[in-house]
Design a protein around this motif. Structure first.
Motif, PDB file in Angstrom:
ATOM      1  N   ILE A   1       6.020   2.316  -3.957  1.00  0.00           N
ATOM      2  CA  ILE A   1       6.486   1.406  -5.014  1.00  0.00           C
ATOM      3  C   ILE A   1       5.646   0.123  -5.035  1.00  0.00           C
ATOM      4  O   ILE A   1       5.283  -0.389  -6.094  1.00  0.00           O
ATOM      5  CB  ILE A   1       7.987   1.066  -4.849  1.00  0.00           C
ATOM      6  CG1 ILE A   1       8.810   2.353  -4.745  1.00  0.00           C
ATOM      7  CG2 ILE A   1       8.479   0.229  -6.032  1.00  0.00           C
ATOM      8  CD1 ILE A   1      10.299   2.134  -4.509  1.00  0.00           C
TER       9      ILE A   1
ATOM     10  N   LYS B   1       8.427  12.930   0.659  1.00  0.00           N
ATOM     11  CA  LYS B   1       9.528  12.660  -0.268  1.00  0.00           C
ATOM     12  C   LYS B   1       9.709  13.822  -1.255  1.00  0.00           C
ATOM     13  O   LYS B   1       8.765  14.574  -1.552  1.00  0.00           O
ATOM     14  CB  LYS B   1       9.276  11.346  -1.001  1.00  0.00           C
ATOM     15  CG  LYS B   1       9.126  10.146  -0.062  1.00  0.00           C
ATOM     16  CD  LYS B   1      10.437   9.741   0.567  1.00  0.00           C
ATOM     17  CE  LYS B   1      10.363   8.691   1.661  1.00  0.00           C
ATOM     18  NZ  LYS B   1       9.377   7.684   1.617  1.00  0.00           N
TER      19      LYS B   1
ATOM     20  N   ALA C   1       2.620   6.069   5.831  1.00  0.00           N
ATOM     21  CA  ALA C   1       3.086   6.147   4.434  1.00  0.00           C
ATOM     22  C   ALA C   1       2.146   5.429   3.462  1.00  0.00           C
ATOM     23  O   ALA C   1       2.292   5.561   2.250  1.00  0.00           O
ATOM     24  CB  ALA C   1       4.486   5.543   4.321  1.00  0.00           C
TER      25      ALA C   1
ATOM     26  N   ASP D   1       1.485  -6.861  10.303  1.00  0.00           N
ATOM     27  CA  ASP D   1       2.860  -6.391  10.513  1.00  0.00           C
ATOM     28  C   ASP D   1       3.827  -7.520  10.164  1.00  0.00           C
ATOM     29  O   ASP D   1       3.675  -8.647  10.658  1.00  0.00           O
ATOM     30  CB  ASP D   1       2.984  -6.010  12.000  1.00  0.00           C
ATOM     31  CG  ASP D   1       4.295  -5.334  12.332  1.00  0.00           C
ATOM     32  OD1 ASP D   1       5.297  -5.557  11.620  1.00  0.00           O
ATOM     33  OD2 ASP D   1       4.317  -4.587  13.331  1.00  0.00           O
TER      34      ASP D   1
ATOM     35  N   PHE E   1       8.374  -5.291  -0.064  1.00  0.00           N
ATOM     36  CA  PHE E   1       8.476  -3.833  -0.218  1.00  0.00           C
ATOM     37  C   PHE E   1       8.310  -3.148   1.138  1.00  0.00           C
ATOM     38  O   PHE E   1       8.513  -1.940   1.236  1.00  0.00           O
ATOM     39  CB  PHE E   1       7.355  -3.301  -1.126  1.00  0.00           C
ATOM     40  CG  PHE E   1       7.431  -3.684  -2.574  1.00  0.00           C
ATOM     41  CD1 PHE E   1       8.113  -2.882  -3.486  1.00  0.00           C
ATOM     42  CD2 PHE E   1       6.815  -4.826  -3.043  1.00  0.00           C
ATOM     43  CE1 PHE E   1       8.159  -3.216  -4.831  1.00  0.00           C
ATOM     44  CE2 PHE E   1       6.860  -5.174  -4.388  1.00  0.00           C
ATOM     45  CZ  PHE E   1       7.534  -4.363  -5.286  1.00  0.00           C
TER      46      PHE E   1
ATOM     47  N   LEU F   1      -0.001  -7.609   2.004  1.00  0.00           N
ATOM     48  CA  LEU F   1       0.010  -7.489   3.464  1.00  0.00           C
ATOM     49  C   LEU F   1       0.720  -6.185   3.827  1.00  0.00           C
ATOM     50  O   LEU F   1       1.859  -5.966   3.418  1.00  0.00           O
ATOM     51  CB  LEU F   1       0.746  -8.685   4.066  1.00  0.00           C
ATOM     52  CG  LEU F   1       0.742  -8.815   5.588  1.00  0.00           C
ATOM     53  CD1 LEU F   1       0.818 -10.290   5.969  1.00  0.00           C
ATOM     54  CD2 LEU F   1       1.878  -8.063   6.242  1.00  0.00           C
ATOM     55  N   ASP F   2       0.026  -5.331   4.566  1.00  0.00           N
ATOM     56  CA  ASP F   2       0.612  -4.021   4.889  1.00  0.00           C
ATOM     57  C   ASP F   2       0.128  -3.588   6.272  1.00  0.00           C
ATOM     58  O   ASP F   2      -1.030  -3.791   6.631  1.00  0.00           O
ATOM     59  CB  ASP F   2       0.181  -2.994   3.825  1.00  0.00           C
ATOM     60  CG  ASP F   2       1.033  -1.734   3.849  1.00  0.00           C
ATOM     61  OD1 ASP F   2       1.694  -1.463   2.834  1.00  0.00           O
ATOM     62  OD2 ASP F   2       1.024  -1.015   4.880  1.00  0.00           O
TER      63      ASP F   2
ATOM     64  N   VAL G   1       0.839  -1.200   0.000  1.00  0.00           N
ATOM     65  CA  VAL G   1       0.000   0.000   0.000  1.00  0.00           C
ATOM     66  C   VAL G   1       0.880   1.259   0.000  1.00  0.00           C
ATOM     67  O   VAL G   1       0.397   2.373   0.017  1.00  0.00           O
ATOM     68  CB  VAL G   1      -0.998  -0.005   1.183  1.00  0.00           C
ATOM     69  CG1 VAL G   1      -2.106   1.009   0.958  1.00  0.00           C
ATOM     70  CG2 VAL G   1      -1.644  -1.385   1.342  1.00  0.00           C
TER      71      VAL G   1
ATOM     72  N   SER H   1      17.775  -0.381  -6.062  1.00  0.00           N
ATOM     73  CA  SER H   1      17.414   0.651  -7.045  1.00  0.00           C
ATOM     74  C   SER H   1      17.794   2.036  -6.550  1.00  0.00           C
ATOM     75  O   SER H   1      17.997   2.274  -5.356  1.00  0.00           O
ATOM     76  CB  SER H   1      15.922   0.591  -7.366  1.00  0.00           C
ATOM     77  OG  SER H   1      15.209   1.398  -6.464  1.00  0.00           O
ATOM     78  N   SER H   2      17.851   2.945  -7.508  1.00  0.00           N
ATOM     79  CA  SER H   2      18.097   4.354  -7.194  1.00  0.00           C
ATOM     80  C   SER H   2      16.766   5.014  -6.814  1.00  0.00           C
ATOM     81  O   SER H   2      15.742   4.332  -6.689  1.00  0.00           O
ATOM     82  CB  SER H   2      18.720   5.042  -8.408  1.00  0.00           C
ATOM     83  OG  SER H   2      17.828   4.943  -9.504  1.00  0.00           O
ATOM     84  N   ASN H   3      16.765   6.347  -6.675  1.00  0.00           N
ATOM     85  CA  ASN H   3      15.548   7.093  -6.308  1.00  0.00           C
ATOM     86  C   ASN H   3      14.433   6.848  -7.322  1.00  0.00           C
ATOM     87  O   ASN H   3      14.645   7.048  -8.522  1.00  0.00           O
ATOM     88  CB  ASN H   3      15.831   8.589  -6.336  1.00  0.00           C
ATOM     89  CG  ASN H   3      16.354   9.090  -5.019  1.00  0.00           C
ATOM     90  OD1 ASN H   3      17.063   8.379  -4.320  1.00  0.00           O
ATOM     91  ND2 ASN H   3      16.015  10.318  -4.674  1.00  0.00           N
TER      92      ASN H   3
HETATM   93  N1  NAD Z   1      11.210   5.269  -2.782  1.00  0.00           N
HETATM   94  C1  NAD Z   1      12.406   5.101  -3.316  1.00  0.00           C
HETATM   95  O1  NAD Z   1      12.906   5.951  -4.064  1.00  0.00           O
HETATM   96  C2  NAD Z   1      13.182   3.832  -3.033  1.00  0.00           C
HETATM   97  C3  NAD Z   1      14.410   3.648  -3.675  1.00  0.00           C
HETATM   98  C4  NAD Z   1      15.103   2.452  -3.461  1.00  0.00           C
HETATM   99  C5  NAD Z   1      14.566   1.492  -2.613  1.00  0.00           C
HETATM  100  N2  NAD Z   1      13.382   1.712  -1.979  1.00  0.00           N
HETATM  101  C6  NAD Z   1      12.847   0.638  -1.122  1.00  0.00           C
HETATM  102  O2  NAD Z   1      11.625   0.245  -1.694  1.00  0.00           O
HETATM  103  C7  NAD Z   1      10.727  -0.222  -0.683  1.00  0.00           C
HETATM  104  C8  NAD Z   1       9.410   0.519  -0.794  1.00  0.00           C
HETATM  105  O3  NAD Z   1       9.688   1.909  -0.668  1.00  0.00           O
HETATM  106  P1  NAD Z   1       8.510   2.981  -0.769  1.00  0.00           P
HETATM  107  O4  NAD Z   1       9.115   4.249  -1.206  1.00  0.00           O
HETATM  108  O5  NAD Z   1       7.369   2.408  -1.513  1.00  0.00           O
HETATM  109  O6  NAD Z   1       8.130   3.090   0.784  1.00  0.00           O
HETATM  110  P2  NAD Z   1       6.796   3.649   1.452  1.00  0.00           P
HETATM  111  O7  NAD Z   1       7.235   4.244   2.740  1.00  0.00           O
HETATM  112  O8  NAD Z   1       6.042   4.501   0.494  1.00  0.00           O
HETATM  113  O9  NAD Z   1       5.921   2.348   1.723  1.00  0.00           O
HETATM  114  C9  NAD Z   1       6.263   1.397   2.680  1.00  0.00           C
HETATM  115  C10 NAD Z   1       5.024   0.553   2.964  1.00  0.00           C
HETATM  116  O10 NAD Z   1       5.407  -0.441   3.939  1.00  0.00           O
HETATM  117  C11 NAD Z   1       4.381  -0.518   4.919  1.00  0.00           C
HETATM  118  N3  NAD Z   1       4.979  -0.988   6.178  1.00  0.00           N
HETATM  119  C12 NAD Z   1       5.826  -0.314   6.990  1.00  0.00           C
HETATM  120  N4  NAD Z   1       6.147  -1.063   8.052  1.00  0.00           N
HETATM  121  C13 NAD Z   1       5.504  -2.245   7.896  1.00  0.00           C
HETATM  122  C14 NAD Z   1       5.441  -3.434   8.666  1.00  0.00           C
HETATM  123  N5  NAD Z   1       6.120  -3.553   9.817  1.00  0.00           N
HETATM  124  N6  NAD Z   1       4.688  -4.462   8.224  1.00  0.00           N
HETATM  125  C15 NAD Z   1       3.985  -4.357   7.053  1.00  0.00           C
HETATM  126  N7  NAD Z   1       3.991  -3.246   6.303  1.00  0.00           N
HETATM  127  C16 NAD Z   1       4.750  -2.205   6.724  1.00  0.00           C
HETATM  128  C17 NAD Z   1       3.829   0.885   5.030  1.00  0.00           C
HETATM  129  O11 NAD Z   1       2.519   0.878   5.587  1.00  0.00           O
HETATM  130  C18 NAD Z   1       3.860   1.331   3.565  1.00  0.00           C
HETATM  131  O12 NAD Z   1       2.653   0.986   2.916  1.00  0.00           O
HETATM  132  C19 NAD Z   1      11.438   0.012   0.639  1.00  0.00           C
HETATM  133  O13 NAD Z   1      12.028  -1.194   1.045  1.00  0.00           O
HETATM  134  C20 NAD Z   1      12.529   1.019   0.306  1.00  0.00           C
HETATM  135  O14 NAD Z   1      13.635   0.833   1.137  1.00  0.00           O
HETATM  136  C21 NAD Z   1      12.675   2.863  -2.162  1.00  0.00           C
END
Ligand code: NAD
Length: 347
Positions: free
Chosen positions: A41, A221, A67, A88, A110, A61-62, A38, A209-211
Motif C-alpha cells: 500500500i 496475500k 515484503a 527500522d 504504513f 523510510l523502509d 516499499v 481500511s478493509s482488504n
Molecule cells: N494489505 C491490506 O489489505 C491492508 C488492509 C488494512 C490495513 N493494512 C495496513 O496497511 C499497512 C501496509 O500494509 P501492506 O499490505 O502494504 O504491508 P506490506 O507487508 O506489503 O508492507 C509493509 C512494509 O513495511 C516495511 N517494514 C516492516 N517492518 C518495518 C520496520 N520495522 N521499519 C520500517 N519498515 C518496516 C516492510 O519492509 C514493507 O515494505 C500496514 O500497517 C497494514 O496493517 C493493510
C-alpha cells in the motif's frame, strides 16, 4: 539542497538521494515521511501522491523486509523530490537523526508486519514493529513538532461479526476486540496514537481500511497467491468452508482516502474506509479463477486458520459525510486490471 549527511549514512543505507527541492513556498509544498513505503500500500501511495502533488517532497523510510519490493518505486526513484532511506522504525536514534535532518511536515505510517498467518506462528515481531515501532515514531513526531501523524490501521482491530449479521457495521466508536496477534498489535498501535493525541496534543489521525487489492502485493496475500498458483496449474487453497467474508477496497481508492484524511481529517479522529464489496472468500476465489479462465476444480478446501475472523462489516458514513470520500473504482474493472497486471508479470 542536499539533505543527506554523513551521520545519516552511518546509521542507515541511503540508497537514493535526489532531494534538491528548495522549500520556498511552504503553503504549496509538504515534506512527508512515508514509512513502509516499499510495501504494497505504501508504494502505491507514494506513486499516487507524487503524481497528484509533484510539488511535494517524499522521504520513504523502509526496513526492506521480505515484503518490500523496490521495483514498485522504479518510477519515482529518479525524481528530485523523492528520497529513499533504509531503516527500522524501532531504531530511536536513527529516527531522531532523520527527523532532525528533514523536518517533516507530516508522517504516514504504513510500516508493519502485515501477514495474519505469520503473526499466529511468530507474534513477537508484530508487537515489536507494529506497537513499539509506532511508539518510537510517535515520540519522534512529538520531539520534532511534526504537524500531522497518520496511522494506517485495519478493520481487523474490531474483531468479527457473525456471517448472518445484518445490522449496522462497526463504527469508529465500536470496541476493539482483535482476534489475531496481528490485529491485536494494530489495535495497540491505534490506542498509542490516540493517547499521543490526547496527552501531547499531537495531530493524529487513523484510517481503518478493509482488504486492499491492487499492484505490488506480496504473493503471500490472497489475490496474488490465487493467481500465481492457478497460473502454475497448482491447487488453490481456501480456508475452512470459504464462507468467511471480506470487503475489497482498490488500493488507489485507499490512497485518496488517506490523502483526504491527512489534509482535512480532524485531530484525534478515526476514519473507517471500505468499498462495500463484501463477498465470501470462496466467491472471490471463483471470480478470480473465472477472470483467469481456470477451472473451479483447482479449489482445495483446507484446515481453517486459527481464530479466523468471519467478517468485518464496517460503517463508512463518517468519511463519506465529513470528507466527501467514496470509492471511485468499479470493483470488477479494477479487479480485471489487477489480475491482468499480475498475470503479465508471470508470463
Ligand atoms: N494489505 C491490506 O489489505 C491492508 C488492509 C488494512 C490495513 N493494512 C495496513 O496497511 C499497512 C501496509 O500494509 P501492506 O499490505 O502494504 O504491508 P506490506 O507487508 O506489503 O508492507 C509493509 C512494509 O513495511 C516495511 N517494514 C516492516 N517492518 C518495518 C520496520 N520495522 N521499519 C520500517 N519498515 C518496516 C516492510 O519492509 C514493507 O515494505 C500496514 O500497517 C497494514 O496493517 C493493510
Amino acid at each position: 539542497m542536499i539533505l543527506a549527511d554523513t551521520a545519516l549514512f552511518q546509521c542507515g543505507v541511503l540508497l537514493y538521494n535526489r532531494t534538491v527541492v528548495n522549500i520556498k513556498n511552504k503553503e504549496v509544498l509538504m515534506r512527508l515521511l512515508i514509512t513502509g513505503g516499499v510495501g504494497f500500500i505504501g508504494s502505491n501511495y507514494i506513486n499516487w501522491h507524487l503524481q497528484q502533488y509533484p510539488g511535494d517532497e517524499i522521504v520513504c523510510l523502509d526496513k526492506l523486509t521480505y515484503a518490500a519490493n523496490m521495483a514498485a518505486l522504479a518510477d519515482v526513484v529518479k525524481l528530485n523530490n523523492f528520497t529513499f532511506i533504509q531503516g527500522d522504525i524501532c531504531d530511536e536514534k536513527f529516527l531522531e537523526m532523520c527527523f532532525a535532518q528533514y523536518k517533516f511536515d507530516a508522517v504516514i505510517n504504513f510500516a508493519a508486519e502485515s501477514h495474519v498467518d505469520t503473526s499466529i506462528i511468530s507474534p513477537a515481531i508484530f508487537t515489536k514493529t507494529n506497537v513499539e515501532g509506532t511508539g518510537v515514531l510517535l515520540d519522534a513526531c512529538v520531539k520534532f513538532a511534526v504537524e500531522k501523524f497518520h496511522q494506517i490501521s485495519t478493520d481487523e482491530v474490531y474483531g468479527d461479526k457473525p456471517l448472518d449479521y445484518d445490522w449496522r457495521g462497526f463504527t469508529e466508536e465500536s470496541p476493539l476486540q482483535p482476534s489475531s496477534p496481528y490485529a491485536a498489535s494494530k489495535a495497540a498501535a491505534d490506542l498509542l496514537c490516540l493517547a499521543y493525541a490526547r496527552t501531547y496534543g499531537l495531530y493524529v489521525t487513523i484510517s481503518r481500511s478493509s482488504n486492499n487489492y491492487g499492484k505490488w502485493q506480496h504473493t503471500e496475500k490472497l489475490l496474488p497467491k490465487i493467481i500465481s498458483l492457478a497460473e502454475h496449474g497448482q491447487k488453490v487453497p481456501v480456508y475452512g468452508s470459504g464462507l468467511n467474508k471480506r470487503d475489497w477496497l482498490y488500493v488507489l481508492d485507499h490512497c485518496v482516502a488517506v490523502d483526504k484524511i491527512i489534509r482535512h481529517g480532524k485531530a484525534g479522529h478515526i476514519y473507517n474506509v471500505a468499498a462495500g464489496t463484501e463477498m465470501s472468500n470462496l466467491t472471490f476465489i471463483k471470480l478470480v479463477l473465472k477472470i483467469l479462465a481456470k477451472d473451479e476444480n483447482a479449489i482445495e478446501f483446507t484446515e481453517d486458520r486459527a481464530g479466523h475472523d468471519l467478517r468485518y462489516p464496517m460503517d463508512c458514513e463518517k468519511i463519506k459525510n465529513e470528507l466527501d470520500w467514496t470509492p471511485q473504482y468499479a470493483f470488477k474493472e479494477a479487479l480485471d486490471e489487477t489480475v491482468a497486471w499480475y498475470r503479465s508479470r508471470m508470463l
